[in-house]
Scaffold this active site. Sequence first.
Site, PDB file in Angstrom:
ATOM      1  N   MET A 157      68.511 -73.143 -56.539  1.00 11.95           N
ATOM      2  CA  MET A 157      67.585 -72.203 -57.170  1.00 11.95           C
ATOM      3  C   MET A 157      66.321 -72.957 -57.593  1.00 11.95           C
ATOM      4  SD  MET A 157      66.510 -69.424 -58.691  1.00 11.95           S
ATOM      5  CE  MET A 157      65.252 -69.205 -59.945  1.00 11.95           C
ATOM      6  N   LYS A 202      59.615 -61.573 -30.787  1.00  2.00           N
ATOM      7  CA  LYS A 202      59.607 -60.505 -31.784  1.00  2.00           C
ATOM      8  C   LYS A 202      58.980 -59.225 -31.263  1.00  2.00           C
ATOM      9  CE  LYS A 202      58.486 -61.597 -36.167  1.00  2.00           C
ATOM     10  NZ  LYS A 202      57.767 -62.307 -37.242  1.00  2.00           N
ATOM     11  N   GLY A 256      55.813 -72.441 -42.174  1.00  2.00           N
ATOM     12  CA  GLY A 256      54.880 -72.457 -43.297  1.00  2.00           C
ATOM     13  C   GLY A 256      53.680 -71.550 -43.102  1.00  2.00           C
ATOM     14  N   TRP A 290      65.588 -65.399 -35.138  1.00  2.00           N
ATOM     15  CA  TRP A 290      65.914 -66.739 -34.628  1.00  2.00           C
ATOM     16  C   TRP A 290      67.354 -66.858 -34.150  1.00  2.00           C
ATOM     17  CZ3 TRP A 290      69.735 -69.812 -36.725  1.00  2.00           C
ATOM     18  CH2 TRP A 290      70.233 -69.419 -37.970  1.00  2.00           C
ATOM     19  N   ASP A 335      51.993 -60.733 -37.335  1.00  2.00           N
ATOM     20  CA  ASP A 335      53.077 -61.690 -37.517  1.00  2.00           C
ATOM     21  C   ASP A 335      53.914 -61.785 -36.246  1.00  2.00           C
ATOM     22  OD1 ASP A 335      54.793 -63.540 -38.596  1.00  2.00           O
ATOM     23  OD2 ASP A 335      55.875 -62.121 -39.853  1.00  2.00           O
TER      24      ASP A 335
HETATM   25  C1  HEC Z   1      64.596 -70.079 -52.223  1.00  2.73           C
HETATM   26  C2  HEC Z   1      65.577 -69.140 -52.707  1.00  2.73           C
HETATM   27  C3  HEC Z   1      65.430 -68.595 -54.118  1.00  2.73           C
HETATM   28  C4  HEC Z   1      64.326 -68.052 -54.710  1.00  2.73           C
HETATM   29  C5  HEC Z   1      62.957 -67.875 -54.103  1.00  2.73           C
HETATM   30  C6  HEC Z   1      64.731 -67.639 -56.020  1.00  2.73           C
HETATM   31  N1  HEC Z   1      66.049 -67.930 -56.220  1.00  2.73           N
HETATM   32 FE1  HEC Z   1      67.112 -67.567 -57.904  1.00  2.73          FE
HETATM   33  N2  HEC Z   1      68.730 -68.452 -57.056  1.00  2.73           N
HETATM   34  C7  HEC Z   1      68.804 -68.936 -55.770  1.00  2.73           C
HETATM   35  C8  HEC Z   1      70.123 -69.456 -55.525  1.00  2.73           C
HETATM   36  C9  HEC Z   1      70.607 -70.057 -54.220  1.00  2.73           C
HETATM   37  C10 HEC Z   1      70.841 -69.276 -56.706  1.00  2.73           C
HETATM   38  C11 HEC Z   1      72.297 -69.663 -56.978  1.00  2.73           C
HETATM   39  C12 HEC Z   1      72.344 -70.984 -57.627  1.00  2.73           C
HETATM   40  C13 HEC Z   1      73.766 -71.341 -58.034  1.00  2.73           C
HETATM   41  O1  HEC Z   1      74.685 -71.177 -57.218  1.00  2.73           O
HETATM   42  O2  HEC Z   1      73.930 -71.758 -59.172  1.00  2.73           O
HETATM   43  C14 HEC Z   1      69.942 -68.632 -57.639  1.00  2.73           C
HETATM   44  C15 HEC Z   1      70.293 -68.273 -58.935  1.00  2.73           C
HETATM   45  C16 HEC Z   1      69.478 -67.568 -59.799  1.00  2.73           C
HETATM   46  C17 HEC Z   1      69.872 -67.123 -61.103  1.00  2.73           C
HETATM   47  C18 HEC Z   1      71.252 -67.333 -61.706  1.00  2.73           C
HETATM   48  C19 HEC Z   1      72.094 -66.175 -61.221  1.00  2.73           C
HETATM   49  C20 HEC Z   1      73.568 -66.379 -61.301  1.00  2.73           C
HETATM   50  O3  HEC Z   1      74.275 -65.372 -61.566  1.00  2.73           O
HETATM   51  O4  HEC Z   1      74.068 -67.486 -61.064  1.00  2.73           O
HETATM   52  C21 HEC Z   1      68.819 -66.414 -61.620  1.00  2.73           C
HETATM   53  C22 HEC Z   1      68.749 -65.732 -62.962  1.00  2.73           C
HETATM   54  C23 HEC Z   1      67.764 -66.459 -60.648  1.00  2.73           C
HETATM   55  N3  HEC Z   1      68.186 -67.172 -59.568  1.00  2.73           N
HETATM   56  C24 HEC Z   1      66.546 -65.826 -60.799  1.00  2.73           C
HETATM   57  C25 HEC Z   1      65.493 -65.943 -59.892  1.00  2.73           C
HETATM   58  C26 HEC Z   1      64.211 -65.368 -60.104  1.00  2.73           C
HETATM   59  C27 HEC Z   1      63.817 -64.523 -61.275  1.00  2.73           C
HETATM   60  C28 HEC Z   1      63.447 -65.741 -59.034  1.00  2.73           C
HETATM   61  C29 HEC Z   1      61.972 -65.485 -58.812  1.00  2.73           C
HETATM   62  C30 HEC Z   1      61.112 -65.916 -59.881  1.00  2.73           C
HETATM   63  C31 HEC Z   1      64.303 -66.513 -58.145  1.00  2.73           C
HETATM   64  N4  HEC Z   1      65.536 -66.603 -58.710  1.00  2.73           N
HETATM   65  C32 HEC Z   1      63.896 -67.023 -56.938  1.00  2.73           C
HETATM   66  C33 HEC Z   1      67.803 -68.953 -54.839  1.00  2.73           C
HETATM   67  C34 HEC Z   1      66.509 -68.516 -55.071  1.00  2.73           C
END
Ligand code: HEC
Length: 709
Positions: free
Chosen positions: A667, A350, A199, A413, A323
């Site tokens: 997500m 690192k 964190g 790691w 870092d």
């Molecule tokens: C901590 C990790 C993480 C972060 C940070 C993140 N995502 Fe994701 N995102 C994922 C994961 C894992 C999936 C796949 C989910 C699934 O399998 O349905 C996903 C899926 C998506 C999808 C659907 C894509 C698809 O084809 O299934 C969109 C659109 C998306 N993210 C947009 C964003 C946007 C824009 C941001 C920033 C504002 C963001 N994500 C930040 C992990 C993250």
Amino acid sequence: MIGIPAHRRVRLAAVLGAAVAGALALASCDGPAQPDEPTALIDPDEWPTFGRTPGEQHYSPLDQIDSGNVGDLQLAWYYDLPSENTATGPIEADGKLFITTGHGYIRAFEAKTGKLLWEFDSKTREASAIHLRLGWGQKGIAYSDGRVFLGTQDGRVIALDADSGEVAWEQRDYPLEELRYINGPPRVFDGKVIVGHGGADVSAIRGFVTAYDAKTGKRLWRFYTVPGNPADGFESKAMELAASTWTGEWWKHGGGGTAWNAFSYDPELGLIYIGVGNGFPYNQALRSPEGGDNLFLASIVAVKAGSGEYVWHYQVCPGDQWDCTAVQDMSLATLEIDGKERKVLMQAPKNGFFYVIDRTTGEFISAEPFAKVTWAEKIDYKTGRPVENPGIRYHGKPGMFELWPGVRGAHSWLPQSYSPKTGLVYIPVIEGASLIGDEGVDFDNQPPIGGMAVNAHPDPDLPGTHRGFLKAWDPVAQKVRWSIELPGNWPGGIMATAGNLVFQGRIDGHLVAYDAKSGKELWSFETQAPVVAPPISYRIDGTQFVTVITGNGAGGGGIFSTGVAEYSTDYRLPRRVLTFALGGKAKLPQAEPALPRQPLDDPDYREDPELTQKGAMVYGMSGCIVCHGFNAVSGGTAPDLRTSPYILDARAFRAAVKEGALLGSGMPPFPEISDDGLVAMRQYLRALSQNLGKKDGHKAPQGPTAAMH
Ligand code: HEC
């Protein structure tokens, strides 16, 4: 073209902490076998914790599979896993194999056959919600005495019955509101579950490590890694000592020092070794304005296992502002140095130096660079302190300093392995740089989340960067014995075995076995997916098995995705548990073809460079980069948004990004992103999509190129 300068400098607010040419001189290592670490009654047939033993050697004493017969190593069984982070170390005990994937989803198998015994969902995603953004998915779990132990991203420590998967106890390590995350493997030493967290790349927190009673879950002790406000009184003499190395009002900035990965234990000495991370904020001029060493940042700290009381420390980066961390694994061994047997602790942190420390006293023995280093000329053998390059303290200097290793580190790691048989340490080495400086940084206006008060460009395209190696390091001579250049820049975790073998996965979809003495490649298996997780080995009913989990993990696939994106790292590709034995009979199904990386069919798309640029900033500043990659080039941590149908549909995009529609599959929701921000981001992603396949498609250096979130 999209008009954002490639080398745009953006405030670094990154989760970086998180965060190896052919064989060189083939020196012979046929010396006498070095005595092993104190093994603390770990059955040689088992692999019950992340590093197998409390000394974290990542070494198996089994030798049924050896450099003579490894050619007959075949798949014994496999198990299909869902698309999610799988760069985790499995464990084996009592005939059962335990794995965690995603965010604390545990599966137990009959290790011999791969039969699924039970599953446990910690519901971390639902519990974390918005906090799911903080971490990168789990690195491992632990087993002891019929229990499986897990730390969750939202701050729980859970003990499960190893036979049934039922919860035996659960404890909260810190309140959910605190911007901390547990994703390192817990360790069980001396009947205690040792838990750290990350964190300090995200928020102004003060790091600590906590010990719980493995039987009851009762909290036994907590060791803070940096001092708090002296006005509140110090928890211990150690904190008073540490406070004398800080200046200004550091406690207002948290200080950092989270211990998110490595712990080792010497049962004879009764000492637990804690690997401590970087400072928060990175820039020392804001954190501790008059300088100072800032203990115990970037240090190895030895504490008494019984009480958590401080015994000694060794700091790898005094006054860290790059870092720099000492959270890399610490291998314990006994080495003969200058004619004397020394109980040592060995770490390749690192900062690019390989350290050998006396683990009884903390005395510095030796340190030499195992990768390109520009931050320090050397480590002074008299004082044990670095002789710093004068350019490295960037505060108040114009421009950017070329920092090698970069903030990503020469070793992350993914664990090294020490073989007592060859006396060598096998290190997954990253060769890469950063540009770093604080010209123009406004100390008074740092964002509450991720305000690091520094400009950094973590992975610039300098000559010689984006490379990975497997290096066999002689810790006594402090020299490389052999070195192999690997594809990509995210080298996998390593296991050495008594069969004169070194196993390591590769980003290009292979598990490879090398001759431990010479580095000669002896065997490789096409895994149909990248492998970065460390392999393990164990024996059941006389048969030795090797298990590894395939799939690209978080970290290499997120922020640093450009170095691996040319490999088949697609998030939607199948990933599996693979278990091997001599004469195994299983076969993988035919590989699925790589998913096409071509522009989406998007007839309504219209160029709008200004909106695109705005979208790039929203994408970067919101932290999408952490999982979806640099410039939206996915390296396997999350789907590649440039080819995602979601970017074609405003409502689906909104539901996924803002409303948390996909939380259950990992997500996190971003409720704070404005409607305008969503529109801009969608434009940016659609522009990148249309750019696919054009020159340098996978590199697409159009977004903000500094890591941030
Ligand atoms: C901590 C990790 C993480 C972060 C940070 C993140 N995502 Fe994701 N995102 C994922 C994961 C894992 C999936 C796949 C989910 C699934 O399998 O349905 C996903 C899926 C998506 C999808 C659907 C894509 C698809 O084809 O299934 C969109 C659109 C998306 N993210 C947009 C964003 C946007 C824009 C941001 C920033 C504002 C963001 N994500 C930040 C992990 C993250």
